[in-house]
Motif scaffolding. Structure first.
Motif, mmCIF file in Angstrom:
data_model
loop_
_atom_site.group_PDB
_atom_site.id
_atom_site.type_symbol
_atom_site.label_atom_id
_atom_site.label_comp_id
_atom_site.label_asym_id
_atom_site.label_seq_id
_atom_site.Cartn_x
_atom_site.Cartn_y
_atom_site.Cartn_z
ATOM 1 N N PRO A 1 5.219 -0.388 -0.931
ATOM 2 C CA PRO A 1 5.230 -0.638 -2.358
ATOM 3 C C PRO A 1 4.963 -2.557 -2.095
ATOM 4 O O PRO A 1 3.798 -2.914 -2.848
ATOM 5 C CB PRO A 1 5.316 0.211 -3.205
ATOM 6 C CG PRO A 1 6.087 1.429 -2.610
ATOM 7 C CD PRO A 1 5.833 0.906 -1.273
ATOM 8 N N TYR A 2 5.599 -2.845 -2.604
ATOM 9 C CA TYR A 2 6.692 -4.494 -1.918
ATOM 10 C C TYR A 2 4.876 -5.303 -1.103
ATOM 11 O O TYR A 2 5.004 -6.100 -1.506
ATOM 12 C CB TYR A 2 7.355 -4.777 -1.800
ATOM 13 C CG TYR A 2 7.881 -5.983 -1.869
ATOM 14 C CD1 TYR A 2 8.149 -6.340 -2.905
ATOM 15 C CD2 TYR A 2 8.129 -7.190 -0.939
ATOM 16 C CE1 TYR A 2 8.433 -7.662 -3.683
ATOM 17 C CE2 TYR A 2 8.281 -8.247 -0.909
ATOM 18 C CZ TYR A 2 8.300 -8.313 -2.125
ATOM 19 O OH TYR A 2 8.874 -10.133 -3.037
ATOM 20 N N VAL B 1 0.966 1.368 6.339
ATOM 21 C CA VAL B 1 1.113 1.705 7.977
ATOM 22 C C VAL B 1 0.105 1.833 8.393
ATOM 23 O O VAL B 1 -0.552 2.404 8.996
ATOM 24 C CB VAL B 1 2.484 2.447 7.327
ATOM 25 C CG1 VAL B 1 3.025 3.314 8.753
ATOM 26 C CG2 VAL B 1 2.940 2.298 5.990
ATOM 27 N N GLY B 2 0.395 1.294 10.212
ATOM 28 C CA GLY B 2 0.298 1.760 11.667
ATOM 29 C C GLY B 2 1.108 1.580 12.538
ATOM 30 O O GLY B 2 2.448 1.488 12.134
ATOM 31 N N VAL B 3 0.388 1.525 13.544
ATOM 32 C CA VAL B 3 1.641 1.047 15.157
ATOM 33 C C VAL B 3 1.164 0.115 15.688
ATOM 34 O O VAL B 3 -0.181 0.134 15.456
ATOM 35 C CB VAL B 3 1.069 2.526 15.577
ATOM 36 C CG1 VAL B 3 1.822 3.951 15.002
ATOM 37 C CG2 VAL B 3 0.198 3.126 16.434
ATOM 38 N N VAL B 4 1.999 -0.526 16.534
ATOM 39 C CA VAL B 4 1.557 -1.424 17.519
ATOM 40 C C VAL B 4 2.200 -0.645 18.695
ATOM 41 O O VAL B 4 3.321 -0.075 19.052
ATOM 42 C CB VAL B 4 3.057 -2.949 16.930
ATOM 43 C CG1 VAL B 4 2.983 -3.754 17.924
ATOM 44 C CG2 VAL B 4 2.590 -3.528 15.494
ATOM 45 N N VAL B 5 0.805 -0.593 19.643
ATOM 46 C CA VAL B 5 0.991 -0.847 21.184
ATOM 47 C C VAL B 5 1.945 -1.547 21.985
ATOM 48 O O VAL B 5 0.864 -2.699 22.097
ATOM 49 C CB VAL B 5 -0.332 0.553 21.408
ATOM 50 C CG1 VAL B 5 -0.372 0.667 23.225
ATOM 51 C CG2 VAL B 5 -0.581 1.398 20.556
ATOM 52 N N ALA C 1 5.515 -13.354 6.243
ATOM 53 C CA ALA C 1 4.641 -12.922 6.225
ATOM 54 C C ALA C 1 3.279 -13.692 5.386
ATOM 55 O O ALA C 1 1.933 -13.649 6.181
ATOM 56 C CB ALA C 1 4.077 -11.157 7.385
ATOM 57 N N ALA C 2 2.912 -12.765 4.238
ATOM 58 C CA ALA C 2 2.209 -13.288 3.761
ATOM 59 C C ALA C 2 1.821 -15.167 2.892
ATOM 60 O O ALA C 2 0.909 -15.438 3.700
ATOM 61 C CB ALA C 2 2.477 -12.653 2.250
ATOM 62 N N GLU C 3 3.326 -15.769 2.668
ATOM 63 C CA GLU C 3 2.794 -17.114 3.214
ATOM 64 C C GLU C 3 2.248 -17.568 3.918
ATOM 65 O O GLU C 3 1.789 -18.752 4.328
ATOM 66 C CB GLU C 3 4.610 -17.623 2.791
ATOM 67 C CG GLU C 3 4.649 -19.248 2.814
ATOM 68 C CD GLU C 3 3.814 -19.330 1.735
ATOM 69 O OE1 GLU C 3 3.162 -21.140 1.488
ATOM 70 O OE2 GLU C 3 3.950 -18.852 0.574
ATOM 71 N N LEU C 4 2.472 -17.884 5.728
ATOM 72 C CA LEU C 4 2.430 -17.621 6.351
ATOM 73 C C LEU C 4 0.721 -16.850 7.582
ATOM 74 O O LEU C 4 0.514 -17.694 8.186
ATOM 75 C CB LEU C 4 2.782 -17.296 8.175
ATOM 76 C CG LEU C 4 4.080 -17.554 8.271
ATOM 77 C CD1 LEU C 4 5.686 -16.826 8.647
ATOM 78 C CD2 LEU C 4 3.990 -18.951 8.659
ATOM 79 N N GLY D 1 -0.574 -7.706 0.280
ATOM 80 C CA GLY D 1 -1.479 -7.923 1.489
ATOM 81 C C GLY D 1 -0.764 -7.895 2.642
ATOM 82 O O GLY D 1 -1.746 -8.394 3.089
ATOM 83 N N ILE D 2 0.408 -7.443 2.802
ATOM 84 C CA ILE D 2 1.200 -7.045 4.387
ATOM 85 C C ILE D 2 1.154 -5.830 4.439
ATOM 86 O O ILE D 2 1.185 -4.858 4.005
ATOM 87 C CB ILE D 2 2.018 -7.498 4.286
ATOM 88 C CG1 ILE D 2 2.187 -8.901 4.098
ATOM 89 C CG2 ILE D 2 2.595 -7.679 5.859
ATOM 90 C CD1 ILE D 2 0.996 -10.060 4.764
ATOM 91 N N ARG D 3 0.443 -5.879 5.913
ATOM 92 C CA ARG D 3 0.331 -3.872 6.679
ATOM 93 C C ARG D 3 1.639 -3.890 7.754
ATOM 94 O O ARG D 3 2.070 -5.321 8.279
ATOM 95 C CB ARG D 3 -0.972 -3.873 7.628
ATOM 96 C CG ARG D 3 -2.536 -3.705 6.238
ATOM 97 C CD ARG D 3 -3.161 -4.145 7.364
ATOM 98 N NE ARG D 3 -3.976 -1.891 8.114
ATOM 99 C CZ ARG D 3 -4.830 -2.054 8.308
ATOM 100 N NH1 ARG D 3 -5.495 -2.505 9.198
ATOM 101 N NH2 ARG D 3 -4.718 -0.370 8.832
ATOM 102 N N LEU D 4 2.891 -2.777 7.334
ATOM 103 C CA LEU D 4 3.458 -2.758 8.446
ATOM 104 C C LEU D 4 2.956 -1.491 9.372
ATOM 105 O O LEU D 4 2.545 -0.265 9.358
ATOM 106 C CB LEU D 4 4.452 -2.103 7.019
ATOM 107 C CG LEU D 4 4.915 -1.534 6.524
ATOM 108 C CD1 LEU D 4 6.054 -1.257 5.377
ATOM 109 C CD2 LEU D 4 5.457 -3.844 6.240
ATOM 110 N N GLY D 5 3.114 -2.509 11.048
ATOM 111 C CA GLY D 5 3.340 -2.170 11.625
ATOM 112 C C GLY D 5 4.982 -0.935 13.176
ATOM 113 O O GLY D 5 5.729 -2.091 12.867
#
Length: 273
Positions: free
Chosen positions: A130-131, A173-177, A94-97, A136-140
């Motif tokens: 933490p990783y 961390v957040g959510v995807v609707v 994700a970070a690379e893209l 710089g990636i958020r988890l949805g």
């Protein structure tokens, strides 16, 4: 009157054109002037990570998200570690893209202990945060319809996703609707409001009646019973001004050419989203 007539927030989720390679999907988006694409890891793997990044950049597109991380539960400690290692690779990809969000499809129970599996999901996300934050990636967290609980995800309501997300900072961390997965929930609008500041993605399709297939039966917007526009207004009222991904698992749509699929997506997006 809703004057939602711009395509600047429109993203093609790659699964909607599953039969196209990544270069073919990117070319179709470029021709249709759809500015965003949501990538799936198996498609990136087919083209190669470096090549995928170059193809997208050369076409002038941007990546809205990468799918998928997750699948945390496993029967053994070694299995859970392997899942965590794969999620770290997904974060790297994700970070690379240039995708800021990794979508988490959290996974089924390895046995009959669904409560235990949900605990494994919470622990897996906790270990991954933490990783992901360092990259710089958020988890949805994407809750899936309860009919998928046995084989795809034990996180089945937006309330469950919110419960986990709220253990962490909004920046993490957040959510995807996804309307296909949550439209039925009598608590939906309360939970959308609760998720204010944590909504990291909004996915659209439709629920066909009768439903032809549990996995492959999603419809193009307007072909089913979901009040898509009302849900969009709710996520926007909760502060979401981000991208809108069209994500459709449907073999008939997969048979369309890229140009025909994107033309239909754009028309239905304006009419029903």
């Amino acid at each position: 009157m809703d004057l939602f007539t711009s395509f600047e927030r429109l993203s093609l989720n790659q699964i909607t054109t599953e039969k196209l390679t990544l270069p073919e999907a990117v070319d179709a988006c470029a021709r249709a002037e759809v500015p965003w694409i949501a990538l799936w890891r198996h498609k990136v793997e087919q083209s190669g990570l470096a090549a995928s990044k170059r193809i997208i950049k050369d076409a002038g597109l941007q990546v809205s998200s990468l799918c998928r991380g997750g699948m945390f539960p496993a029967a053994t400690t070694a299995g859970r570690q392997a899942r965590l290692d794969d999620n770290r690779r997904a974060v790297d990809e994700a970070a690379e893209l240039g995708a800021e969000v990794l979508v988490l499809v959290c996974g089924p129970a390895p046995d009959r202990d669904i409560a235990g599996a949900r605990k494994m999901v919470e622990e897996g996300i906790e270990q991954l945060v933490p990783y992901a934050e360092a990259s710089g990636i958020r988890l949805g967290i994407e809750p899936l319809h309860p009919m998928y609980a046995a084989e795809r995800s034990v996180i089945n309501t937006l309330a469950q996703a919110n419960d986990i997300a709220e253990r962490f900072r909004q920046e993490q961390v957040g959510v995807v609707v996804d309307v296909f997965h949550v439209w039925w929930d009598p608590d939906l609008y309360t939970q959308i409001s609760r998720a204010a500041g944590r909504i990291l993605g909004f996915h659209v399709s439709d629920w066909i009646v009768p439903t032809p297939d549990l996995l492959m039966g999603r419809g193009m917007m307007g072909d089913g019973v979901i009040g898509i526009r009302r849900i969009r207004h709710a996520v926007e009222a909760a502060g979401y001004a981000g991208l809108i991904e069209v994500e459709i698992f449907n073999k008939a749509i997969w048979e369309l050419s890229g140009d025909d699929a994107l033309s239909l997506v754009k028309a239905r997006y304006i009419e029903h989203v």
